[in-house]
Design an enzyme around this catalytic site. Structure first.
Site, PDB file in Angstrom:
ATOM      1  N   CYS A   2      50.902  -9.882 -56.555  1.00  0.00           N
ATOM      2  CA  CYS A   2      49.650  -9.174 -56.827  1.00  0.00           C
ATOM      3  C   CYS A   2      48.507 -10.134 -57.136  1.00  0.00           C
ATOM      4  CB  CYS A   2      49.808  -8.245 -58.024  1.00  0.00           C
ATOM      5  SG  CYS A   2      51.128  -7.074 -57.841  1.00  0.00           S
ATOM      6  N   ARG A  27      48.546 -14.510 -51.211  1.00  0.00           N
ATOM      7  CA  ARG A  27      49.624 -14.364 -52.185  1.00  0.00           C
ATOM      8  C   ARG A  27      50.675 -13.340 -51.724  1.00  0.00           C
ATOM      9  NH1 ARG A  27      47.796 -16.078 -57.415  1.00  0.00           N
ATOM     10  NH2 ARG A  27      49.027 -14.522 -58.483  1.00  0.00           N
ATOM     11  N   TRP A  74      51.619  -6.134 -54.565  1.00  0.00           N
ATOM     12  CA  TRP A  74      52.909  -6.421 -53.927  1.00  0.00           C
ATOM     13  C   TRP A  74      53.908  -5.538 -54.660  1.00  0.00           C
ATOM     14  CZ3 TRP A  74      57.744  -8.592 -55.163  1.00  0.00           C
ATOM     15  CH2 TRP A  74      58.489  -9.057 -54.078  1.00  0.00           C
ATOM     16  N   ASN A 100      49.107  -7.321 -62.813  1.00  0.00           N
ATOM     17  CA  ASN A 100      50.060  -8.177 -62.092  1.00  0.00           C
ATOM     18  C   ASN A 100      51.220  -8.430 -63.054  1.00  0.00           C
ATOM     19  OD1 ASN A 100      51.403 -10.153 -60.683  1.00  0.00           O
ATOM     20  ND2 ASN A 100      49.790 -11.712 -60.872  1.00  0.00           N
ATOM     21  N   GLY A 101      52.463  -8.224 -62.590  1.00  0.00           N
ATOM     22  CA  GLY A 101      53.618  -8.439 -63.463  1.00  0.00           C
ATOM     23  C   GLY A 101      54.470  -7.187 -63.520  1.00  0.00           C
ATOM     24  N   GLU A 480      65.880 -25.713 -44.852  1.00  0.00           N
ATOM     25  CA  GLU A 480      64.446 -25.413 -44.848  1.00  0.00           C
ATOM     26  C   GLU A 480      64.018 -24.845 -43.495  1.00  0.00           C
ATOM     27  OE1 GLU A 480      62.280 -24.889 -46.868  1.00  0.00           O
ATOM     28  OE2 GLU A 480      60.345 -25.213 -45.887  1.00  0.00           O
ATOM     29  N   LYS A 484      62.262 -21.229 -42.820  1.00  0.00           N
ATOM     30  CA  LYS A 484      60.953 -21.098 -42.141  1.00  0.00           C
ATOM     31  C   LYS A 484      61.015 -20.042 -41.052  1.00  0.00           C
ATOM     32  CE  LYS A 484      58.741 -22.446 -44.170  1.00  0.00           C
ATOM     33  NZ  LYS A 484      58.913 -22.926 -45.436  1.00  0.00           N
ATOM     34  N   GLU A 487      61.571 -16.460 -42.461  1.00  0.00           N
ATOM     35  CA  GLU A 487      60.399 -15.928 -43.164  1.00  0.00           C
ATOM     36  C   GLU A 487      59.358 -15.345 -42.218  1.00  0.00           C
ATOM     37  OE1 GLU A 487      59.134 -18.497 -47.028  1.00  0.00           O
ATOM     38  OE2 GLU A 487      59.305 -19.667 -45.202  1.00  0.00           O
ATOM     39  N   HIS A 503      85.187 -22.736 -41.657  1.00  0.00           N
ATOM     40  CA  HIS A 503      85.790 -21.974 -42.759  1.00  0.00           C
ATOM     41  C   HIS A 503      85.260 -20.544 -42.804  1.00  0.00           C
ATOM     42  CE1 HIS A 503      87.808 -25.541 -44.149  1.00  0.00           C
ATOM     43  NE2 HIS A 503      86.659 -26.194 -44.105  1.00  0.00           N
ATOM     44  N   LYS A 600      53.267 -15.512 -51.746  1.00  0.00           N
ATOM     45  CA  LYS A 600      53.118 -16.965 -51.867  1.00  0.00           C
ATOM     46  C   LYS A 600      53.491 -17.430 -53.264  1.00  0.00           C
ATOM     47  CE  LYS A 600      51.511 -20.961 -50.400  1.00  0.00           C
ATOM     48  NZ  LYS A 600      52.440 -21.578 -49.448  1.00  0.00           N
TER      49      LYS A 600
END
Ligand code: G6P
Length: 605
Positions: A2, A27, A74, A100-101, A480, A484, A487, A503, A600
């Site tokens: 948010c 964000r 968000w 926000n939170g 990574e 990427k 996402e 395995h 973000k």
């Protein structure tokens, strides 16, 4: 996550709020809204989805006002609908709030208020804030704020307007960031400094448990007991250029191309005549010398940076380096004593779990070093030592320059610690320091081949599952690379240590299964090649990332990266993976800079 913006001043509030919301878009959010102070009542406009939907509604509304608040949401509690979007208003219309939170005890408070006759319209935790304010309000706003926010568990950054006080915005904060900006005849509130860009001349962070009262010509701060607090304001040096795409189609591509320059800038004052100068942690030398264990704690890509750095730290400093995910570390009572060093890594400096991990380590007596990009930020402000990664503002949700600068910072930390602990000779230190200086040019060589990736990407847009494999440093880069692609293209990607495939996961390999194999670690490449053969013989299609010096007999697509030493290869070998992810997502028509459901800066746990 948010984003909050608030404005009161001599100018019209709406353009400032919309611009602030646009800056906060990076964000991550799924609905947005604004409220304007219209004297008789608040004018609230909200919409689902992207800001353009909100802006369309604003265009047909009367939006003249010199004070207002705005929010990008968000979703955490309740779907991303218009009703759940902020601002939320109390039933009596007296209070209007953006938040926000997460208010963790919201359902208990809501039940109490319902018993007292209040009714709620949304599924959010936030709606309890204006309702509880109206319950406690008897004409004294600060007192109502104190009573209200004292009863909340969880985290909040909140901006509130009260019908009784024109052009005034109240703010409260616990754990989630909130910044107060001072301008000329106008003052602002925002979740980060970039949203204050050209309005605020100076800014100050609100601390946990503090309230702010923002009027057009004054700003006041109070603690939870309503005592006045005096604050130092810093000069706002946010560059407007950092808020533009600089001619690139997306922020992500711009940021990928910025990597050589950002790494050069990071190392320029730190590597001189073959020696590393990490003056920012000079005070930690005694602890480094006697340390017996090192924890590196982070989330997301920063966790992958920690994985890449671990090899250098263990190799150079002969110290066990344990890498941990912050949301796990914070709840597992890690054994920490005065011989334990803790490093936390965070691009934003605001990730809730990483903040909690830092505080936990601190409370157990460890000295915590933060590797942070955004300064000031909660982690940068609170940890004992800070190594700034100097990547500049990163807008794309999927980090690129944030990640590579973190890895290079860890390499420098490893060399600095090795020099303090005398685990490398001067000659070895000089050798490795010179190798770090070669990294930017290696990245430039990969970037010069950018068009090749566009061609390769076309083959992968219809895939549902892609495996990434590698050993050791290659596995760190594979992790990574998989994140990427996942996402931004929404393809399910799994990264595995190449030796672990057999395995279990090899059961999923069949004709045409795409496997991206990283083979840049010369010491282990023959082992990885054997693992590649195992999947090839079961029909896998290989896309190989290899170093110039590594030869093979495979019939596959490949990208060759320039020569570099094994231990530093996770930086240049991740560049093809960033470009690959970018072009796959572009060909799929995905929203590259703002992927769905992602944020973000993750300020809730
Ligand atoms: C979010 C971002 C990731 C980032 C992670 C940790 O999930 O989308 O790109 O790696 O948070 O963020 P931090 O700011 O702590 O590095």
């Amino acid at each position: 996550m948010c984003g909050i913006i608030g404005y009161t001043g001599k100018n019209q509030a709406m353009p400032v709020i919309v611009k602030g919301l646009e800056t906060l878009e990076y964000r991550g959010y799924d609905s947005a809204g604004i409220a304007l102070d219209k004297k008789e009542k608040f004018s609230v406009i909200k919409s689902e989805g992207k800001l353009e939907n909100l802006i369309r509604k604003i265009e047909s509304a009367d939006v003249s006002s010199t004070a207002g608040i705005g929010h990008t949401r968000w979703a955490t509690h309740g779907k991303p609908t218009e009703t759940n979007a902020h601002p939320h208003t109390s039933e009596n219309g007296m209070f209007c709030v953006v938040h926000n939170g997460i208010i963790e005890n919201a359902s208990v408070i809501k039940n109490e208020l319902v018993k007292k006759g209040y009714s709620f319209v949304s599924e959010t935790d936030t709606e309890v804030i204006p309702q509880l304010l109206s319950y406690h309000y008897d004409g004294n706003m600060l007192e109502a704020m104190r009573k209200t926010f004292m009863s909340f568990e969880g985290s909040f950054a909140v901006a509130v307007m009260c019908k009784d006080e024109s052009d005034v915005i109240y703010a409260a904060k616990k754990q989630s960031p909130l910044i107060v900006g001072r301008g000329n005849g106008e003052n602002l509130l925002a979740s980060d400094v970039s949203a204050l860009a050209d309005k605020a001349e100076t800014f100050a962070y609100l601390e946990d448990g503090e309230f702010a009262v923002v009027r057009k010509d004054s700003v006041e701060f109070y603690d939870m007991c309503l005592n006045h607090v005096t604050k130092n304001f810093e000069k706002n040096e946010t560059q407007h250029a950092e808020n533009t795409k600089g001619g690139f189609e997306h922020y992500m591509l711009k940021e990928i191309f910025e990597q050589p320059e950002k790494i050069r800038n990071l190392i320029k004052d730190k590597i001189k005549n073959g020696k590393i100068f990490l003056d920012e942690i000079a005070g930690l030398s005694l602890e480094i010398a006697k340390a017996e264990k090192l924890y590196i704690v982070a989330c997301g890509s920063a966790y992958h940076a920690a994985m890449a750095g671990k090899y250098a730290l263990e190799e150079f400093c002969r110290i066990p380096a344990e890498v941990d995910i912050a949301s796990e570390f914070r709840y597992r009572n890690p054994p920490i004593d005065e011989k334990t060093l803790v490093v936390v890594i965070s691009q934003s400096g605001e990730t809730a779990d990483t903040i909690a991990a830092m505080r936990l380590a601190n409370s157990k007596g460890a000295f915590v070093t933060g590797i942070v990009n955004v300064l000031p930020s909660t982690i940068a402000n609170e940890c004992d030592y800070v190594i700034a990664t100097k990547a500049g503002r990163e807008v794309a949700v999927a980090t690129t320059k944030g990640y590579t600068t973190q890895v290079v910072a860890l390499y420098m930390l490893a060399l600095h610690m090795a020099s303090v602990r005398k685990t490398l000779s001067d000659k070895e230190l000089e050798f490795y320091a010179e190798k770090i200086k070669e990294i930017p040019a290696q990245i430039e060589t990969v970037l010069a081949d950018c068009e090749k990736f566009e061609k390769f990407a076309g083959k992968y847009t219809d895939k549902n599952n892609i495996f990434f494999i590698g050993r050791n440093t290659d596995f760190a880069a594979a992790s990574e690379g998989a994140l990427k692609l996942k996402e931004i293209s929404y393809i399910n990607c799994t990264a595995l240590p190449a030796g672990e495939l057999k395995h279990g996961t090899i059961a999923l390999v069949e004709n045409g299964t795409p496997v991206i194999a990283l083979c840049c670690n010369e010491r282990l490449y023959k082992k990885t090649m054997s693992n590649i053969e195992e999947v090839v013989s079961r029909g896998a299609e290989i896309f190989l990332i290899r170093k110039e010096t590594i030869s093979h007999k495979l019939n596959c697509s490949e990208i060759v990266i320039p020569e570099c030493i094994d231990i530093f290869s996770p930086v240049s070998e991740v560049i093809p993976l960033q470009l690959f992810a970018y072009f796959v997502a572009k060909k799929k028509g995905c929203n590259i800079d703002m992927p769905k459901n992602l944020a973000k800066s993750v300020t809730v746990e």
